[in-house]
Design a protein around this motif. Structure first.
Motif, mmCIF file in Angstrom:
data_model
loop_
_atom_site.group_PDB
_atom_site.id
_atom_site.type_symbol
_atom_site.label_atom_id
_atom_site.label_comp_id
_atom_site.label_asym_id
_atom_site.label_seq_id
_atom_site.Cartn_x
_atom_site.Cartn_y
_atom_site.Cartn_z
ATOM 1 N N GLY A 12 0.676 -1.280 -0.024
ATOM 2 C CA GLY A 12 -0.092 -0.019 0.163
ATOM 3 C C GLY A 12 0.740 1.185 -0.026
ATOM 4 O O GLY A 12 0.592 2.282 -0.715
ATOM 5 N N PHE A 13 1.934 1.187 0.840
ATOM 6 C CA PHE A 13 2.779 2.153 0.884
ATOM 7 C C PHE A 13 3.435 2.642 -0.621
ATOM 8 O O PHE A 13 3.481 3.667 -1.117
ATOM 9 N N LEU A 14 3.860 1.471 -1.392
ATOM 10 C CA LEU A 14 4.684 1.835 -2.474
ATOM 11 C C LEU A 14 3.355 2.310 -3.507
ATOM 12 O O LEU A 14 3.764 3.093 -4.300
ATOM 13 N N LEU A 15 2.207 1.916 -3.543
ATOM 14 C CA LEU A 15 1.218 2.437 -4.567
ATOM 15 C C LEU A 15 0.912 3.785 -4.125
ATOM 16 O O LEU A 15 0.750 4.642 -4.882
ATOM 17 N N TRP A 16 1.105 4.230 -2.988
ATOM 18 C CA TRP A 16 0.662 5.477 -2.409
ATOM 19 C C TRP A 16 1.842 6.403 -2.969
ATOM 20 O O TRP A 16 1.654 7.558 -3.470
ATOM 21 N N VAL A 17 3.127 5.926 -2.909
ATOM 22 C CA VAL A 17 4.157 6.723 -3.260
ATOM 23 C C VAL A 17 4.061 6.787 -4.806
ATOM 24 O O VAL A 17 4.287 7.989 -5.479
ATOM 25 N N ASP A 18 3.759 5.901 -5.558
ATOM 26 C CA ASP A 18 3.516 5.974 -6.816
ATOM 27 C C ASP A 18 2.492 6.958 -7.532
ATOM 28 O O ASP A 18 2.851 7.884 -8.251
#
Length: 349
Positions: free
Chosen positions: A25-31
């Motif tokens: 979820g954090f990776l997708l938010w950063v993206d």
């Protein structure tokens, strides 16, 4: 730590599953929240950097599995060197799912073309498509794990299906994806019949408010981008029919199955912009993939029937299937690049 987080689910504590999902979820938010907040065309260079970043994270996660993961022995045939087995199975599953994603890329490109999605909106559509894929793969894998670990003999059906699919791909020379007609797709027909959909794309919006044609009251309308997202989800569900049996043929550990799937799916979205324009350069990859599917199906019969049940052959170690997977896929990619490159440089006439 709260007691409920230490409860095990599919061989691992709940906190580990939550931690992995929070990380994704954090990776997708950063993206989408930081790096790609504004609509824009993702260049092949940026796509390559994105894919390399996710691939590096997959390698780092493989290191975690090797050094810190605690595999549940019930999912492994050999009680020794569990972390080595888990790491090899994760790497094999990741490579296999990444290779299976190439077909996905081709069909997603057809979906984008059909809906005339501008290139600057394609990243947004893929992002939400990936979000859905993470959820649906979790559901499919949970059901598959429950069935496989309760009824091990189901693996024989998976094996037969993979051998049949691989042989069919090998003999057909790449399938009939070129002849897909989305106008006849039952999912799209169902949606168009039961949804209010605008004729044109409305910026990057999936839904908009428009007057009802009969009452004039402002109501929600879907846009072609919403239909496109749903069709991308449908494509992933269709490909999961091959993907989920294939990964369970590699490993029965649900955590390894799910994590290798998710890293491959994240890479798929990144690879799309890098490979969509050059997908024809990999026209022979399906031959290598078909051999891998046949190999994995045969491995199930070898290890579960001939070795475990009948004691006729030695156990086939995971590293052999990993090496053969790399050889088949790598060889097919190199051969594709060589053959298509030769055609591009061939003199006309």
């Amino acid at each position: 730590m709260p007691e409920f987080l230490t409860v095990e689910y599919a061989g691992q504590p709940v906190w580990l599953w939550f931690a992995f999902l929070a990380f994704i979820g954090f990776l997708l938010w950063v993206d989408l929240g930081l790096l790609n907040r504004k609509d824009g065309v993702v260049s092949p260079r940026k796509s390559a950097i994105m894919w390399a970043s996710f691939a590096s994270l997959a390698v780092a996660f493989g290191a975690y599995i090797f050094f810190a993961y605690q595999p549940d022995p019930q999912y492994y045939n050999d009680p020794d060197n569990l972390n080595v087995q888990a790491t090899i199975q994760f790497a094999t599953g990741y490579l296999l799912e990444t290779a299976l994603a190439f077909d996905n890329i081709f069909v997603i490109g057809m979906v984008f073309t059909f809906f005339a999605v501008p290139r600057e909106y394609q990243h947004r559509v893929l992002f939400w498509g990936i979000m859905g894929a993470i959820v649906f793969r979790g559901i499919f894998i949970s059901l598959g794990a429950a069935i496989v670990n309760e009824f091990t003999w189901v693996l024989y059906f998976f094996a037969a299906f993979l051998i049949f699919t691989g042989a069919k791909m090998l003999l057909s020379g790449g399938g009939d994806d070129d002849h897909m007609d989305l106008n006849d797709n039952p999912v799209l027909k169902f949606l168009r019949k039961r949804m209010r959909v605008t004729e044109t794309i409305e910026n990057h919006n999936f839904v908009v408010r428009r007057p009802h044609p009969a009452t004039g009251k402002m109501v929600l309308w879907g846009t072609p981008l919403l239909l496109c997202v749903i069709m991308v989800e449908a494509v992933d569900i269709i490909f999961a029919v091959d993907s989920v049996p294939a990964i369970f043929a590699v490993t029965r550990d649900p955590f390894i199955v799910y994590t290798s799937n998710i890293f491959a799916i994240l890479g798929l979205r990144s690879m799309y912009f890098m490979l969509a324009a050059a997908i024809e350069r990999f026209k022979y990859l399906k031959y290598g993939l078909s051999l891998v599917l046949v190999l994995i199906g045969l491995k199930i019969f070898w290890n579960f029937l001939l070795y475990k049940q009948l004691h006729l052959v030695p156990y086939l170690e995971p590293q052999w299937s990993l090496m053969l997977t790399v050889a088949f896929l790598g060889g097919a990619i190199l051969y594709s690049l060589w053959k298509t490159g030769a055609k591009e440089h061939a003199p006309p006439g």
